[in-house]
Design a protein around this motif. Structure first.
Motif, mmCIF file in Angstrom:
data_model
loop_
_atom_site.group_PDB
_atom_site.id
_atom_site.type_symbol
_atom_site.label_atom_id
_atom_site.label_comp_id
_atom_site.label_asym_id
_atom_site.label_seq_id
_atom_site.Cartn_x
_atom_site.Cartn_y
_atom_site.Cartn_z
ATOM 1 N N VAL A 8 -5.013 -8.806 -6.507
ATOM 2 C CA VAL A 8 -5.269 -9.260 -5.139
ATOM 3 C C VAL A 8 -4.103 -8.817 -4.268
ATOM 4 C CG1 VAL A 8 -5.699 -11.223 -3.622
ATOM 5 C CG2 VAL A 8 -6.562 -11.265 -5.981
ATOM 6 N N VAL A 9 -4.391 -8.094 -3.209
ATOM 7 C CA VAL A 9 -3.337 -7.657 -2.283
ATOM 8 C C VAL A 9 -2.715 -8.902 -1.646
ATOM 9 C CG1 VAL A 9 -2.845 -6.351 -0.186
ATOM 10 C CG2 VAL A 9 -4.494 -5.461 -1.855
ATOM 11 N N PRO A 10 -1.393 -9.033 -1.675
ATOM 12 C CA PRO A 10 -0.762 -10.259 -1.183
ATOM 13 C C PRO A 10 -0.821 -10.387 0.337
ATOM 14 C CG PRO A 10 0.911 -8.649 -1.784
ATOM 15 C CD PRO A 10 -0.402 -8.085 -2.229
ATOM 16 N N PRO A 11 -0.719 -11.621 0.835
ATOM 17 C CA PRO A 11 -0.738 -11.823 2.290
ATOM 18 C C PRO A 11 0.340 -11.039 3.015
ATOM 19 C CG PRO A 11 -0.902 -13.927 1.139
ATOM 20 C CD PRO A 11 -0.607 -12.886 0.092
ATOM 21 N N SER A 12 1.482 -10.829 2.376
ATOM 22 C CA SER A 12 2.586 -10.118 3.032
ATOM 23 C C SER A 12 2.191 -8.707 3.444
ATOM 24 C CB SER A 12 3.806 -10.066 2.104
ATOM 25 O OG SER A 12 3.483 -9.416 0.882
ATOM 26 N N THR A 13 1.326 -8.052 2.670
ATOM 27 C CA THR A 13 0.883 -6.705 3.042
ATOM 28 C C THR A 13 0.068 -6.744 4.323
ATOM 29 O OG1 THR A 13 0.902 -5.962 0.739
ATOM 30 C CG2 THR A 13 -0.437 -4.688 2.291
ATOM 31 N N HIS A 14 -0.854 -7.696 4.411
ATOM 32 C CA HIS A 14 -1.654 -7.867 5.630
ATOM 33 C C HIS A 14 -0.738 -8.126 6.825
ATOM 34 C CE1 HIS A 14 -5.595 -9.549 7.437
ATOM 35 N NE2 HIS A 14 -4.708 -9.482 8.415
ATOM 36 N N GLU A 15 0.258 -8.980 6.643
ATOM 37 C CA GLU A 15 1.157 -9.325 7.750
ATOM 38 C C GLU A 15 2.008 -8.133 8.170
ATOM 39 O OE1 GLU A 15 2.904 -12.663 5.842
ATOM 40 O OE2 GLU A 15 1.103 -13.896 6.138
ATOM 41 N N GLU A 16 2.438 -7.323 7.200
ATOM 42 C CA GLU A 16 3.209 -6.119 7.535
ATOM 43 C C GLU A 16 2.355 -5.123 8.312
ATOM 44 O OE1 GLU A 16 4.521 -4.885 3.705
ATOM 45 O OE2 GLU A 16 5.888 -6.601 3.480
ATOM 46 N N VAL A 17 1.074 -5.015 7.948
ATOM 47 C CA VAL A 17 0.181 -4.115 8.676
ATOM 48 C C VAL A 17 -0.020 -4.606 10.107
ATOM 49 C CG1 VAL A 17 -2.207 -3.289 8.830
ATOM 50 C CG2 VAL A 17 -1.001 -3.203 6.647
ATOM 51 N N ASP A 18 -0.261 -5.899 10.278
ATOM 52 C CA ASP A 18 -0.398 -6.451 11.628
ATOM 53 C C ASP A 18 0.826 -6.134 12.479
ATOM 54 O OD1 ASP A 18 -2.965 -7.588 11.541
ATOM 55 O OD2 ASP A 18 -2.224 -9.455 10.673
ATOM 56 N N ALA A 19 2.005 -6.342 11.884
ATOM 57 C CA ALA A 19 3.241 -6.080 12.625
ATOM 58 C C ALA A 19 3.364 -4.600 12.978
ATOM 59 C CB ALA A 19 4.448 -6.535 11.800
ATOM 60 N N GLY A 20 3.019 -3.726 12.049
ATOM 61 C CA GLY A 20 3.089 -2.293 12.316
ATOM 62 C C GLY A 20 2.102 -1.842 13.365
ATOM 63 N N LEU A 21 0.908 -2.429 13.367
ATOM 64 C CA LEU A 21 -0.104 -2.055 14.355
ATOM 65 C C LEU A 21 0.322 -2.411 15.774
ATOM 66 C CD1 LEU A 21 -3.390 -3.079 12.498
ATOM 67 C CD2 LEU A 21 -2.814 -0.771 13.292
#
Length: 207
Positions: free
Chosen positions: A116-129
């Motif tokens: 399962v991809v961790p929440p931190s990856t989703h949050e890093e993508v949001d920040a990068g976007l």
């Protein structure tokens, strides 16, 4: 190779099949009998329910040969998102319904590894976007989440991570224009490659 569900040139198929690792998404559209090592699934909402609800996905050629199933959406992250999504988009009231356990059970029953991809990856993508003017969106696409996960936690020194079948188009509530700019930025930094004519030509010449 990370292979999206967009068009892939016929000449690219042999390169994809020659890769050390091939990741595809959901129903692996266009995969045919092509190599598939990991199937990354959208494990919430209607897409997840459709995949788990019948035998067609489970018995497809791509899923049969895959050695691993990845879930791109962490349940805890989507439970946090649920109130805001349901407030802003009441028609998406089932988007955060989580089916991770179903995919986990399928992977266990069929001898596949599971991640399962961790929440931190989703949050890093949001920040990068945020650097690329994404406008209003609901969540990043599964493709972008997997790209970020591979680069952050799976890529080894010397690996070349190559994309194919990424048209950066689809569901209206993914920020595809910003995602294209995000990916192009990674490519400009040499962290990512697209399977373009240059790579096709180099492969044909034995590079």
């Amino acid at each position: 190779m990370i292979v999206g569900n967009g068009p892939v040139p016929d000449a690219a198929v042999v390169i994809i099949d020659a890769a050390d690792l091939v990741i595809r998404f959901n129903d692996c559209r266009g995969a045919g009998e092509g190599k598939t090592d990991i199937v990354a699934v959208c494990n919430t909402g209607r897409p997840a329910l459709a995949m788990l609800g019948g035998g067609r996905w489970k018995t497809s050629a791509a899923v049969r040969q895959a050695s691993a199933i990845w879930c791109v959406r962490a349940a805890e992250k989507f439970e946090m998102l649920r109130p805001e999504i349901e407030r802003r988009h009441p028609d998406l009231d089932d988007l955060c319904d989580d089916y991770t356990d179903g995919f986990r059970a399928f992977a266990k029953a069929t001898g596949r590894s599971f991640h399962v991809v961790p929440p931190s990856t989703h949050e890093e993508v949001d920040a990068g976007l945020n650097r690329f003017d994404p406008g209003e969106y609901v969540v990043p696409s599964s493709g972008l989440i997997v790209i970020a996960e591979v680069l952050a936690h799976w890529r080894q020194p010397g690996d070349r991570v190559v994309l194919a079948g990424f048209g950066h188009a689809g569901w209206e509530w993914h920020p595809f224009a910003a995602e294209r700019r995000y990916v192009d930025d990674l490519i400009s930094k040499g962290r990512l490659f697209r399977l373009d004519q240059n790579i096709l030509s180099a492969f044909a010449q034995g590079a």
